[in-house]
Design a protein around this motif. Structure first.
Motif, PDB file in Angstrom:
ATOM      1  N   LYS A  85       0.828  -1.220   0.000  1.00  0.00           N
ATOM      2  CA  LYS A  85       0.000   0.000   0.000  1.00  0.00           C
ATOM      3  C   LYS A  85       0.854   1.258   0.000  1.00  0.00           C
ATOM      4  N   SER A 112      -6.105  -6.027   0.011  1.00  0.00           N
ATOM      5  CA  SER A 112      -6.697  -6.248   1.337  1.00  0.00           C
ATOM      6  C   SER A 112      -6.560  -7.722   1.702  1.00  0.00           C
ATOM      7  N   THR A 113      -7.118  -8.090   2.851  1.00  0.00           N
ATOM      8  CA  THR A 113      -7.122  -9.485   3.289  1.00  0.00           C
ATOM      9  C   THR A 113      -8.449 -10.163   2.956  1.00  0.00           C
ATOM     10  N   SER A 114      -9.356  -9.471   2.291  1.00  0.00           N
ATOM     11  CA  SER A 114     -10.722  -9.957   2.119  1.00  0.00           C
ATOM     12  C   SER A 114     -10.977 -10.654   0.781  1.00  0.00           C
TER      13      SER A 114
END
Length: 377
Positions: A41, A65-67
């Protein structure tokens, strides 16, 4: 503009993500390591992989992201680059892919729509695995394509741009999404050479290709040993191998004299194919011969070195990593030969990158009195 989601943006997945972004695709990348994602990021990630830092610095269309749920919302095409390390029996460990599949089911059970979406498995898998995944995900309307990448660390972005083939394993019934074709047409520097086949056919093709390269390297080394045993010089040996490789039926790629096949892909793919051949009751003598030949070749190189270098002479080794410029010691034959020489009793000056030296020190600790390290400039 095409949207693409990539689950598993480690060494190879990140290269794919950055190249897609560079070519104007909107990319959503997913990884479990929050600290790693923060470096992406804020564009502070350090990488030995060529072009990664440069591409990351300029990236504007990459979100991370982690999603996995957000990745499923973002795109109808989800590339899966998660790790499939080798198990103790030499099969591939599919646990990380199974975790992605569980997340997909959770997304669907909580009201998310995956119907018509496609999971593209880019990780190396055992033959027949993707068939099972396809059958399971078909129950919730999701398609599965097996698309292993034929790339190597140290040249990943370049390899993606000029891939000789694009393997696409399917169930034989579902059309390949246009958006997936768009991805490969965007990242390729030439017209993609699509090879469309069954899931299992693509799985076999991937590991068999690396197995053949290992076999080719072993044969080149075997012929090289023959040349040296017949008193040919190193240069004359190279001329012989170049002449053999000039026959277009043979080819000069992966046909040089040196150490056996090593690194993170080739040796483990040979072991996996050997395991699968046993599983389907096919003779494995040819594949086993690669391991036997590699062992004998290393011993031959050791003999050559010890015959021309009396004990008491300090040897110099300029590379421990399995590939020049790639700071990885996994399955490194350079490291294996170094250990053989240390066991023989030689003192050795090791000239390598700081990263490789730090990895090597604990491995070579028992011989530390015989080793001098120097960081390569």
């Amino acid at each position: 503009m095409t949207n693409i989601s990539i689950v598993g943006i480690g060494k190879l997945g990140l290269c794919m993500a950055l190249l897609c972004e560079k070519r104007g695709l909107n990319v959503y990348g997913v990884d479990k390591d929050i600290n790693y994602l923060e470096k992406i990021k804020f564009k502070t990630l350090k990488s030995a992989e060529p072009q990664v830092e440069e591409y990351l610095k300029d990236a504007r269309l990459l979100e991370v992201s982690t999603s996995i749920s957000e990745a499923l919302k973002f795109s109808d095409i989800i590339l899966c680059f998660v790790a499939t390390p080798s198990n103790s029996d030499h099969s591939y460990n599919h646990d990380a892919i199974e975790e992605v599949i569980r997340e997909i089911y959770n997304f669907e059970e909580n009201g998310g729509d995956v119907h018509g979406k496609t999971l593209v498995i880019n990780s190396t898998t055992m033959p027949n695995y993707c068939n099972g995944v396809s059958e399971r995900l078909a129950n919730i309307g999701m398609n599965v394509i097996y698309n292993p990448t034929m790339i190597a660390q140290g040249s990943a972005i370049s390899d993606l741009q000029r891939a000789d083939i694009c393997l696409l394993g399917t169930d034989g019934q579902t059309d390949i999404p246009e958006d997936l074709y768009n991805v490969y047409e965007a990242i390729s520097n030439k017209e993609p050479n699509y090879k469309i086949m069954s899931h299992t056919g693509a799985e076999i093709t991937k590991i068999a290709t690396n197995c053949f390269l290992s076999l080719k390297i072993a044969f080149a080394n075997n012929i090289g040993d023959v040349c040296i045993q017949n008193n040919l010089t190193e240069n004359q040996t190279a001329i012989v191998l170049e002449a053999i490789g000039s026959d277009k039926r043979v080819g000069n790629s992966f046909f040089k004299y040196g150490l056996p096949a090593s690194g993170v892909c080739l040796p483990r793919d040979v072991r996996a194919l050997n395991l699968h051949l046993n599983h389907v009751d096919i003779d494995t003598s040819l594949i086993k011969g690669i391991f036997d030949s590699n062992t004998k070749h290393l011993n031959y190189l050791l003999d050559q070195i010890t015959q021309s270098n009396p004990l008491g002479r300090t040897l110099e080794i300029n590379q421990l990593s399995y590939k020049k410029g790639v700071p990885i010691l996994t399955e490194s034959k350079e490291l294996e030969l170094c250990i053989m020489l240390l066991k023989y009793g030689y003192d050795i000056n090791i000239i390598e990158s700081e990263s490789v030296i730090e990895q090597a020190k604990p491995i070579l600790k028992q011989w530390e009195s015989q080793i001098t390290y120097k960081i390569k400039e």
